[in-house]
Design an enzyme around this catalytic site. Structure first.
Site, PDB file in Angstrom:
ATOM      1  CE1 TYR A 144     122.569  59.570  68.510  1.00 42.80           C
ATOM      2  CE2 TYR A 144     124.792  58.869  67.876  1.00 42.80           C
ATOM      3  CZ  TYR A 144     123.636  59.749  67.625  1.00 42.80           C
ATOM      4  OH  TYR A 144     123.742  60.573  66.841  1.00 42.80           O
ATOM      5  CE  LYS A 194     118.442  73.565  72.566  1.00 43.69           C
ATOM      6  NZ  LYS A 194     118.472  74.760  72.015  1.00 43.69           N
ATOM      7  CG  ASP A 226     120.880  76.381  69.896  1.00 43.35           C
ATOM      8  OD1 ASP A 226     121.527  76.169  70.852  1.00 43.35           O
ATOM      9  OD2 ASP A 226     119.757  77.218  69.872  1.00 43.35           O
ATOM     10  CG  ASP A 250     126.720  61.389  64.960  1.00 39.62           C
ATOM     11  OD1 ASP A 250     127.542  61.440  64.112  1.00 39.62           O
ATOM     12  OD2 ASP A 250     125.894  60.596  64.903  1.00 39.62           O
ATOM     13  CG  ASP A 254     129.644  64.244  60.118  1.00 34.86           C
ATOM     14  OD1 ASP A 254     130.775  63.747  60.428  1.00 34.86           O
ATOM     15  OD2 ASP A 254     129.176  63.703  59.238  1.00 34.86           O
TER      16      ASP A 254
END
Ligand code: NAD
Length: 365
Positions: A144, A194, A226, A250, A254
């Site tokens: 970001y 990752k 994942d 992020d 959620d």
């Protein structure tokens, strides 16, 4: 008896409605425990765009820096959604600014399934049983914020680039938040990366392994993002503390929040550097947004905002007994059957935002 300066930024939509109830509860804590909370309230987000032409005035940000903690509502709404406007006329710009200027690099989202609430989740009760975790998301680095970040066109059409960048120092400080928090809980830390694809992931894993050796009392494991997304809904009760970088966090925060059923129940904290006693400046907000669909109707569940105030008491002011008392009052109100519309099952009596706030504040009196 202690005095603290708190900045209150209610924001837009249901932000002011739920923040008012959190402030009511802080008032009850003040009286019960004999503290003094000096509150400074200001406009932020869309409300500030309308009044001042920017979602975050520098004087607001400066006042927030001087405060002991910031209580935040939510920002945004269809009125301010124009993507072609200048950045400071977007509500999220203000949020990024306040995180950046206050140095808030760690976002903490506790996800605890209240036994009485397990049926409001889309996940089966037997899978959820015992779920009690905190997801820590790095907040000021990664995709970001990395440069280059731009769009351009050439003979082959439109193109865009974002850059995922992390320094060792950024990775270490967020992992340290994870180790410290795990030590106060069940001493289990899951580091998520990752590393099979990303260079930043390999750096992250390398540093996590090194730090794991320095923290032998913490049971550290590693998951690819994942796989973590899958395990979160398959065996959520196995997690204690999860720590990950900005973009993965992020998404995973959620996902984790939906285990609890309603957005109206979950608080969050964004923290910067800590003092030796573990306290320090932080921004506390419900995880939900401004919910324009229910704004102004008294339907908003204020519990996420009230539980955010409890986190503020514990993590910025060091008032542990006071934070426990607020959390207990929420549990008691739920056990007594008080429900806002989002968490009520058919046949249950529904109360409005203000009444729910009164029930919590009343239990602290
Ligand atoms: P939202 O969280 O505002 O709402 C999603 C759904 O959950 C809606 O149906 C809403 O009614 C419900 N809901 C949310 N909070 C609730 C509560 N306390 N009680 C009962 N029901 C509740 O997400 P959205 O609709 O995607 O976004 C609305 C606006 O909020 C957008 O402008 C978005 O950019 C903004 N937003 C802001 C923040 C923030 O300020 N940190 C976070 C997320 C979204």
């Amino acid at each position: 008896m202690a005095s603290f300066n708190l900045m209150v930024l209610p924001g837009d939509g249901i932000g002011p409605e739920v923040t008012a109830e959190a402030v009511k509860v802080l008032g009850a804590v003040e009286k019960r425990f004999g503290h003094e909370f000096a509150l400074k309230e200001d406009l932020f987000g869309g409300a500030a765009i309308d009044a001042y032409g920017t979602s975050a005035r520098q004087e607001t940000l400066d006042a927030a820096k001087r405060a002991d903690a910031v209580l935040f509502g939510a920002v945004g709404g269809p009125k301010w959604d124009d993507p072609s406007g200048s950045p400071e006329r977007r509500p999220e710009w203000g949020l990024l600014q306040i995180r950046k200027q206050l140095g808030l690099f760690a976002n903490l989202r506790p996800v605890k399934i209240h036994p009485l609430m397990a049926d409001s989740s889309t996940i089966k009760r037997e899978v959820l049983d015992g779920t009690d975790m905190v997801v820590i998301r790095e907040l000021t680095g990664g995709l970001y914020f990395g440069e280059p970040k731009r769009r351009w066109s050439d003979g082959d059409g439109r193109k865009a680039v974002d850059t995922m960048f992390y320094s060792e120092e950024e990775v270490r400080r967020i992992l340290q938040v994870g180790f410290d928090l795990a030590r106060q809980r069940r001493k289990k830390l899951t580091s998520v990366d990752k590393m099979n694809v990303l260079e930043t992931g390999r750096l992250w894993r390398e540093i996590a392994v090194e730090m794991g050796r320095q923290h032998p009392d913490i049971e550290l494991d590693h998951l690819l993002v994942d796989a973590c997304a899958m395990h979160l809904i398959r065996r959520p009760a196995d997690f204690d503390v999860i720590v990950t970088e900005n973009t993965f966090g992020d998404i995973l925060t959620d996902e984790a929040s939906m285990l609890a059923g309603s957005m109206g129940m979950l608080p969050s904290a964004s923290l910067g550097a800590r003092r030796p006693d573990g306290t320090g400046l932080g921004l506390y907000e419900p995880i939900h947004g401004s919910a324009p669909d229910i704004a102004g109707q008294g339907k908003a569940n204020p519990l996420a905002a009230i539980l955010s105030a409890a986190m503020l008491l514990r993590l910025s002011l060091g008032l542990t007994a006071e934070a426990d008392a607020v959390e207990r009052a929420v549990d008691e109100a739920l056990a007594a059957g008080w429900r806002t519309a989002d968490i009520a099952r058919p046949g249950e009596q529904v109360v409005d935002t203000t009444r729910m706030g009164d029930e919590i504040a009343g239990r602290l009196a």
